[in-house]
Design a protein around this motif. Structure first.
Motif, mmCIF file in Angstrom:
data_model
loop_
_atom_site.group_PDB
_atom_site.id
_atom_site.type_symbol
_atom_site.label_atom_id
_atom_site.label_comp_id
_atom_site.label_asym_id
_atom_site.label_seq_id
_atom_site.Cartn_x
_atom_site.Cartn_y
_atom_site.Cartn_z
ATOM 1 N N THR A 135 22.013 -1.469 -6.465
ATOM 2 C CA THR A 135 22.674 -0.157 -5.459
ATOM 3 C C THR A 135 22.463 -0.602 -4.771
ATOM 4 O OG1 THR A 135 22.176 1.200 -7.825
ATOM 5 C CG2 THR A 135 23.117 2.286 -5.365
ATOM 6 N N LYS A 136 21.272 -0.829 -3.942
ATOM 7 C CA LYS A 136 21.469 -1.737 -2.682
ATOM 8 C C LYS A 136 22.039 -2.816 -2.273
ATOM 9 C CE LYS A 136 16.991 -2.558 -1.053
ATOM 10 N NZ LYS A 136 15.510 -1.886 -0.849
ATOM 11 N N SER B 128 24.154 -3.949 -4.187
ATOM 12 C CA SER B 128 25.643 -3.592 -3.998
ATOM 13 C C SER B 128 26.612 -3.531 -2.470
ATOM 14 C CB SER B 128 26.157 -3.172 -5.620
ATOM 15 O OG SER B 128 25.530 -4.011 -6.510
ATOM 16 N N ASN B 129 25.780 -2.380 -2.808
ATOM 17 C CA ASN B 129 26.311 -1.882 -1.124
ATOM 18 C C ASN B 129 25.872 -1.892 -0.054
ATOM 19 O OD1 ASN B 129 26.739 0.430 -2.977
ATOM 20 N ND2 ASN B 129 24.916 1.784 -2.663
ATOM 21 N N PHE B 130 25.115 -3.139 0.457
ATOM 22 C CA PHE B 130 24.985 -3.994 0.821
ATOM 23 C C PHE B 130 27.056 -4.877 1.931
ATOM 24 C CE2 PHE B 130 24.299 -7.908 3.565
ATOM 25 C CZ PHE B 130 23.412 -7.507 5.078
ATOM 26 N N GLU B 131 27.260 -4.675 2.713
ATOM 27 C CA GLU B 131 28.256 -5.331 3.559
ATOM 28 C C GLU B 131 27.926 -6.127 4.345
ATOM 29 O OE1 GLU B 131 31.299 -5.445 2.010
ATOM 30 O OE2 GLU B 131 30.298 -4.234 -0.349
ATOM 31 N N GLN C 266 33.360 -11.898 -5.560
ATOM 32 C CA GLN C 266 34.086 -10.658 -5.869
ATOM 33 C C GLN C 266 35.530 -11.467 -6.510
ATOM 34 O OE1 GLN C 266 33.893 -10.437 -1.269
ATOM 35 N NE2 GLN C 266 32.308 -8.164 -2.312
ATOM 36 N N ARG D 194 29.716 -9.425 -12.773
ATOM 37 C CA ARG D 194 29.007 -8.822 -11.792
ATOM 38 C C ARG D 194 27.493 -8.896 -11.114
ATOM 39 N NH1 ARG D 194 30.063 -4.012 -15.492
ATOM 40 N NH2 ARG D 194 32.336 -3.051 -13.963
ATOM 41 N N LYS E 88 24.862 -12.339 -3.619
ATOM 42 C CA LYS E 88 24.446 -11.306 -2.352
ATOM 43 C C LYS E 88 23.251 -11.909 -2.244
ATOM 44 C CE LYS E 88 27.752 -7.566 -2.122
ATOM 45 N NZ LYS E 88 28.263 -6.085 -1.804
#
Length: 464
Positions: free
Chosen positions: A268-269, A271-274, A389, A441, A448
């Motif tokens: 989750t951490k 995946s949320n990193f942009e 992506q 995924r 990432k």
């Protein structure tokens, strides 16, 4: 009667003890990913090799420091002359105790206590020396500096190796989860192909199917069988490699669960990193700050620059101030100056200086090359994230299509337009695409993760 009652009592007691013992026998719980990480960081061969090198280097540093402390030597000498009948003149012996210590400032001190058999009275001597010119560190100080820099380098290597292993294990763990899912799916496909073959054989027997349909059905069974066996083999081999890399025994049971708290939190951490394109320079600087190769290069350069500084500090002239105090000497304390001058060394020092300067230049060139390679790697990993992506978006659309196809097949089955086998084929296609979507995924997550590994330390990947 009494005997029977006692017998029943003992039997009941034994049963209670057995039940209690059985209930207290605990089997080892399957290992989740968090536990696997703990075991792997303890048992991995690569990590252990670096840790052993660090331990050996720390021992060597302690050995150097011990050599810089006070050194105490005791020596004794005894002899007897041929005139052994004369006890006074026939025996000769000395006992000495010597202390020495060299300081980084160039000062050295050497107290000595000696006793002879002549009168058994102690004689005290203190020798002093102070280097005046030129000042260069002791050889032990030079060695200590070099070893401490090497220790820093090894610790950086260990930190990078641990992060590298963590990301590698996450990728392997997710791959095993997907292989396990594929194994179950292909088992279903094999079962469906075998059922379809039975239907085709029945149709052939009544003349509703020909040889071509039969061969196609047999071929489908063979393909499904091969796919199932190949995936099962790939899963078992991947599991063995995973166990080997983590240092696990074959008796350990592995829990494959992508929803395990540790892994889910990290996914989750990540995946949320942009990544903000405007912060690329800042992130690249962070990556340079923890890159083992760049840091190792810097440490090697620092050592060479120090050695060059020491070489240039050396001179053909050496001046030392000396002093000595001896209780047996009537003059008591004496002071002296020791002067030496090297007329010619054949150009050795000049050559040594040139060699050091050349090595430093080579390392500077290598440092620039490593920085360029790191920037290129940073860019490639960003590009890979973009590709993954896009691939994920494609798989999401394909999955939506498979869901619609399965729903249509369900309606067709209800209206009698297709048989049960045709419907189940659509269902399996949807499940197959579901696995492909999960793999997409995973690939984005790992991409990432690999980028973050360039500028994040271990604490980030351990849930901190």
């Amino acid at each position: 009667m009494r005997f029977l009652k006692m017998n029943k009592t003992y039997t009941l007691l034994i049963l209670i003890i057995l039940l209690f013992s059985i209930n207290n026998i605990t089997t080892a719980a399957p290992l989740d990913f968090e536990k696997l990480v703990e075991i792997g960081l303890e048992n991995n061969d690569s990590i252990q090799d670096i840790q052993q090198d660090i331990a050996a280097l720390e021992r060597n540093i302690e050995l150097i420091k011990a050599g810089q402390d006070w050194q105490i030597t005791i020596d004794a000498d005894y002899s007897r002359s041929e005139d052994y009948q004369d006890k006074e003149d026939g025996n000769d012996g000395t006992l000495g105790l010597e202390f020495t210590k060299d300081y980084s400032s160039g000062f050295s001190i050497g107290p000595t206590v000696s006793i002879t058999s002549d009168d058994y009275s102690p004689e005290y001597t203190v020798e002093l020396s102070q280097r005046i010119f030129p000042w260069t560190p002791l050889e032990s100080d030079k060695e200590l500096y070099s070893q401490e820099k090497e220790l820093e380098k090894l610790k950086k290597e260990l930190a990078e190796s641990r992060v590298s292993q963590l990301t590698s294990w996450m990728e392997a763990y997710l791959n095993l989860i997907r292989l396990q899912a594929k194994e179950l799916l292909y088992k279903e496909q094999l079962k469906l192909a075998e059922e379809d073959l039975k239907e085709v054989i029945k149709k052939r027997d009544i003349g509703e199917a020909g040889q071509i349909e039969l061969l196609e059905a047999e071929l489908a069974v063979k393909e499904a069988e091969y796919q199932f066996k190949n995936t099962s083999k790939e899963f078992e081999e991947g599991k063995k490699d995973f166990y080997q890399d983590l240092g696990l025994s074959n008796e350990e049971e592995l829990l494959l669960d992508e929803n395990e708290d540790y892994l889910l939190t990290l996914m989750t951490k990540v995946s949320n990193f942009e990544i903000d394109p405007g912060k690329n320079t800042e992130l690249l600087q962070q990556a340079e700050g923890i890159s083992y190769e760049l840091l190792a290069n810097s440490f090697e350069r620092e050592v060479l620059e120090k050695e060059l500084e020491w070489l240039k500090s050396e001179s053909n002239t050496d001046i030392n101030l000396t002093g000595e105090y001896n209780t047996a000497d009537e003059e008591g304390f004496t002071v002296g100056v020791n002067l030496s001058y090297l007329l010619y060394d054949g150009g050795q020092r000049k050559i040594e200086i040139a060699d050091k300067e050349a090595e430093i230049i080579d390392l500077l060139d290598e440092y620039k090359r490593l920085k360029r390679e790191l920037a290129l790697e940073f860019e490639k990993k960003q590009h890979q994230i973009e590709l993954d992506q896009d691939k994920l978006s494609q798989n999401e659309l394909t999955y939506e299509k498979r869901i619609l196809e399965e729903e249509i097949a369900k309606l067709q089955l209800a209206e009698g337009l297709i048989n049960q086998i045709a419907y189940e084929e659509n269902s399996l296609n949807r499940k197959d695409q579901e696995i492909a979507l999960a793999e997409a995924r995973d690939n984005l997550f790992i991409s990432k993760l690999n980028l973050l590994a360039l500028f994040k330390d271990e604490s980030y990947f351990r849930g901190n």
